[in-house]
Every structure is written in C-alpha cells, then in structure tokens.
Design an enzyme around this catalytic site. Structure first.
Site, PDB file in Angstrom:
ATOM      1  N   ASN A   9      57.195  19.282  -5.560  1.00 29.48           N
ATOM      2  CA  ASN A   9      56.780  20.481  -4.831  1.00 29.48           C
ATOM      3  C   ASN A   9      55.284  20.358  -4.559  1.00 29.48           C
ATOM      4  O   ASN A   9      54.474  20.475  -5.475  1.00 29.48           O
ATOM      5  CB  ASN A   9      57.100  21.710  -5.708  1.00 29.48           C
ATOM      6  CG  ASN A   9      56.543  22.988  -5.120  1.00 29.48           C
ATOM      7  OD1 ASN A   9      56.107  23.024  -3.970  1.00 29.48           O
ATOM      8  ND2 ASN A   9      56.566  24.048  -5.918  1.00 29.48           N
ATOM      9  N   LYS A  11      53.399  22.249  -2.862  1.00 30.60           N
ATOM     10  CA  LYS A  11      52.702  23.549  -2.782  1.00 30.60           C
ATOM     11  C   LYS A  11      51.764  23.580  -1.575  1.00 30.60           C
ATOM     12  O   LYS A  11      52.096  23.036  -0.531  1.00 30.60           O
ATOM     13  CB  LYS A  11      51.981  23.843  -4.103  1.00 30.60           C
ATOM     14  CG  LYS A  11      52.948  23.783  -5.296  1.00 30.60           C
ATOM     15  CD  LYS A  11      52.382  24.347  -6.560  1.00 30.60           C
ATOM     16  CE  LYS A  11      53.442  24.249  -7.659  1.00 30.60           C
ATOM     17  NZ  LYS A  11      53.019  24.869  -8.907  1.00 30.60           N
ATOM     18  N   HIS A  94      60.461  30.572  -5.965  1.00 32.46           N
ATOM     19  CA  HIS A  94      59.482  29.977  -6.888  1.00 32.46           C
ATOM     20  C   HIS A  94      58.659  31.099  -7.528  1.00 32.46           C
ATOM     21  O   HIS A  94      58.376  32.106  -6.877  1.00 32.46           O
ATOM     22  CB  HIS A  94      58.577  29.000  -6.134  1.00 32.46           C
ATOM     23  CG  HIS A  94      57.705  28.200  -7.045  1.00 32.46           C
ATOM     24  ND1 HIS A  94      56.546  28.710  -7.589  1.00 32.46           N
ATOM     25  CD2 HIS A  94      57.836  26.947  -7.548  1.00 32.46           C
ATOM     26  CE1 HIS A  94      56.006  27.791  -8.374  1.00 32.46           C
ATOM     27  NE2 HIS A  94      56.766  26.722  -8.370  1.00 32.46           N
ATOM     28  N   GLU A  96      55.634  31.429  -8.077  1.00 26.18           N
ATOM     29  CA  GLU A  96      54.419  31.797  -7.330  1.00 26.18           C
ATOM     30  C   GLU A  96      54.776  32.748  -6.192  1.00 26.18           C
ATOM     31  O   GLU A  96      54.020  33.657  -5.870  1.00 26.18           O
ATOM     32  CB  GLU A  96      53.715  30.521  -6.828  1.00 26.18           C
ATOM     33  CG  GLU A  96      53.007  29.815  -7.985  1.00 26.18           C
ATOM     34  CD  GLU A  96      52.861  28.315  -7.836  1.00 26.18           C
ATOM     35  OE1 GLU A  96      53.038  27.781  -6.731  1.00 26.18           O
ATOM     36  OE2 GLU A  96      52.577  27.660  -8.868  1.00 26.18           O
ATOM     37  N   GLU A 166      61.976  27.209 -14.583  1.00 26.91           N
ATOM     38  CA  GLU A 166      60.538  26.962 -14.686  1.00 26.91           C
ATOM     39  C   GLU A 166      59.882  28.109 -15.439  1.00 26.91           C
ATOM     40  O   GLU A 166      59.580  29.154 -14.837  1.00 26.91           O
ATOM     41  CB  GLU A 166      59.918  26.862 -13.284  1.00 26.91           C
ATOM     42  CG  GLU A 166      60.489  25.765 -12.435  1.00 26.91           C
ATOM     43  CD  GLU A 166      59.520  25.364 -11.333  1.00 26.91           C
ATOM     44  OE1 GLU A 166      59.068  24.215 -11.357  1.00 26.91           O
ATOM     45  OE2 GLU A 166      59.186  26.208 -10.490  1.00 26.91           O
ATOM     46  N   GLY A 172      51.627  24.576 -14.095  1.00 25.47           N
ATOM     47  CA  GLY A 172      50.229  24.292 -13.789  1.00 25.47           C
ATOM     48  C   GLY A 172      49.291  24.512 -14.964  1.00 25.47           C
ATOM     49  O   GLY A 172      48.080  24.531 -14.809  1.00 25.47           O
ATOM     50  N   SER A 212      54.669  21.693 -15.693  1.00 28.80           N
ATOM     51  CA  SER A 212      53.831  20.648 -16.299  1.00 28.80           C
ATOM     52  C   SER A 212      54.605  19.392 -16.667  1.00 28.80           C
ATOM     53  O   SER A 212      54.342  18.766 -17.694  1.00 28.80           O
ATOM     54  CB  SER A 212      53.066  21.193 -17.516  1.00 28.80           C
ATOM     55  OG  SER A 212      52.164  22.210 -17.108  1.00 28.80           O
ATOM     56  N   GLY A 233      55.225  19.772  -9.847  1.00 24.74           N
ATOM     57  CA  GLY A 233      54.143  20.240  -8.983  1.00 24.74           C
ATOM     58  C   GLY A 233      52.994  19.249  -8.979  1.00 24.74           C
ATOM     59  O   GLY A 233      52.998  18.253  -8.256  1.00 24.74           O
TER      60      GLY A 233
HETATM   61  P1  PGA Z   1      53.520  21.957 -12.209  1.00 24.59           P
HETATM   62  O1  PGA Z   1      54.331  22.875 -11.156  1.00 24.59           O
HETATM   63  O2  PGA Z   1      54.329  20.697 -12.366  1.00 24.59           O
HETATM   64  O3  PGA Z   1      52.190  21.717 -11.559  1.00 24.59           O
HETATM   65  O4  PGA Z   1      53.436  22.733 -13.472  1.00 24.59           O
HETATM   66  C1  PGA Z   1      55.727  22.965 -11.207  1.00 24.59           C
HETATM   67  C2  PGA Z   1      56.219  23.912 -10.145  1.00 24.59           C
HETATM   68  O5  PGA Z   1      55.572  24.933  -9.901  1.00 24.59           O
HETATM   69  O6  PGA Z   1      57.267  23.664  -9.524  1.00 24.59           O
END
Ligand code: PGA
Length: 249
Positions: A9, A11, A94, A96, A166, A172, A212, A233
C-alpha cells in the site's frame, strides 16, 4: 490451499514517474511461485503503472473508491474508473480512511458490494485502536467491522474476498503485533465468517496481517495458520525491502 498474498500500500507517496520506476523494479524482481503480489499506488499513477505491469505477475489495486459508477461526487473515484485504469483489486476501509476521513462501516459495506459488481476484489481492512485493545474490546470491534462489511455479500463473494487485519496501533509505528496476537484475531475473524457465511467461505477467505510488517518480522507472522499474507505500508516503498518481504522464508 489459500494462496498467500503480499500487498504493498503506497499510500500518498510517489509521483507517477516514481511509481512507474518502482513498479518496473518489482515486475522484474518480485516474482515468487505460488505467491500473489499486489501494489496499490496513488490514483494519479494507476494508469501508468498498469502499463508497466501489463502481462506481469503483479496485481494492481486502488486504495479507495466510491460505490457509485459516476455522479456529482467531487474528489471521488468510481469502480468503473478503477477498472478502466487497470485495477483488479481495491483496498477498502483502511484505518486511515476511517480515522482521518470519516469512513463508516456502512460505507465500507456499500463499497465492498460495488467492488464485486465491477469484478474488483475488495481488500477490506479492519482493526482496533490502542485504546480499544487496552480496554479489552479488540474482538468486539473487529467482529462489528467484519460483520457489517460482509453483511450484504454472498458466500461466494466472501470466499473471494480479502480481509486485512491491521491493528491501528501497529500501523506506521514500528510496533507490530506479535505473531500470536495476529493469529488470535485472524482465527477469530475466520470463525465469525464461518458463522455468517458458512465453512467453505471461511476456509477460502484470505486474511492478511498489516501493521509495521518488515523483512525481519514477516516470516513468523506468515507461519501462523490463519495468516494468509501481509498488507505492507512503509516497507513497500522500496523494491529492496518489499522484495525481501515477498521472499520471506
Ligand atoms: P505500515 O502500514 O506497514 O507502514 O505500518 C500498513 C498499512 O497501513 O497498510
């Protein structure tokens, strides 16, 4: 039986030129027998990336979409537009989107239904916040998100669906769930899917872990019985780290 899926992803990162460069690198270096690999670039890069990936093993996803085909919805992108741009998949709900842009379980459900109408495979994201985990509400939250997102889907659609667990506190932050924590929630999700859509759908639905994921923590997570892949991500933004994740041992 369930084919592993490793999804990147991207983003809100990468111009079209940067995205094409990364996609070309991944096309040439991320192949792994028996594993599906997918990238989700920003909307503005989808068409260009689709051209680079044509005929390759890599799958292409949008990061969000509206449920309508078209209309006066400034700033939105429709399922038809994602198909037109070359997508086969779409990430929905997601955290976010839920936390920063007010997406609701109902909206995610409408989007998931619309995705199937347009032959797009939804990757439905669910997960609890830190406060929810610390107050012992993880299963309740995840159950609600899964139940509502899948409510209008048929058993066949659920069998083809991808769910991404998630935990919000792991996204993140560099703080990933332990393999045991992931497995516990994944097994719970599969049990709920079995109750709502039957055992064959539950056995077929793929459940990815996200939060992560890095080259050095992917292997024990993938070793869990109910983990069928990863939604990545930060570590999907360079070919070096994403390819290492795809090639986990
Ligand atoms: P991250 O994001 O691997 O940077 O933690 C994962 C995601 O939001 O899909």
């Amino acid at each position: 039986m369930r084919r592993p899926l490793i999804a990147g992803n991207w983003k809100m990162y990468k111009t079209a030129a940067e995205a094409v460069g990364l996609a070309a690198e991944l096309r040439d270096s991320s192949h792994r027998q028996g594993v599906e690999v997918l990238v989700a670039p920003p909307f503005t890069a989808l068409s260009a990336v689709a051209q680079v990936l044509r005929g390759s093993h890599l799958l292409l996803a949008g990061q969000n979409m509206h449920w309508e085909n078209e209309g006066a919805f400034t700033g939105e992108v429709s399922p038809l537009m994602l198909r037109d741009a070359g997508c086969t998949h779409v990430i929905l709900g997601h955290s976010e989107r839920r936390q920063l842009f007010g997406e609701t379980d109902e909206g995610v459900a409408r989007k998931a239904k619309a995705a199937f109408t347009h032959s797009l495979t939804p990757i439905v994201c669910v997960g609890e916040t830190l406060a929810e985990r610390e107050s012992g509400r993880t299963m309740e939250i995840v159950e609600r998100q899964v139940e509502r997102a899948l409510r209008e889907l048929t058993a066949d659609q659920v069998a083809a669906l991808v769910i991404a667990y998630e935990p919000v506190w792991a996204i993140g932050t560099g703080r990933n769930a332990t393999p045991e924590q992931a497995q516990e929630v994944h097994a719970f999700i599969r049990k709920r899917v079995s109750a709502s859509h039957g055992e064959p759908a539950a056995a077929a639905v793929r459940i990815l872990y996200g939060g992560s994921v890095k080259p050095d923590n992917i292997a024990p997570i993938m070793a869990q019985a109910d983990v069928d892949g990863a939604l990545v991500g930060g570590a999907s933004l360079t070919a070096a780290s994403f390819v290492k994740i795809v090639q986990y041992e």
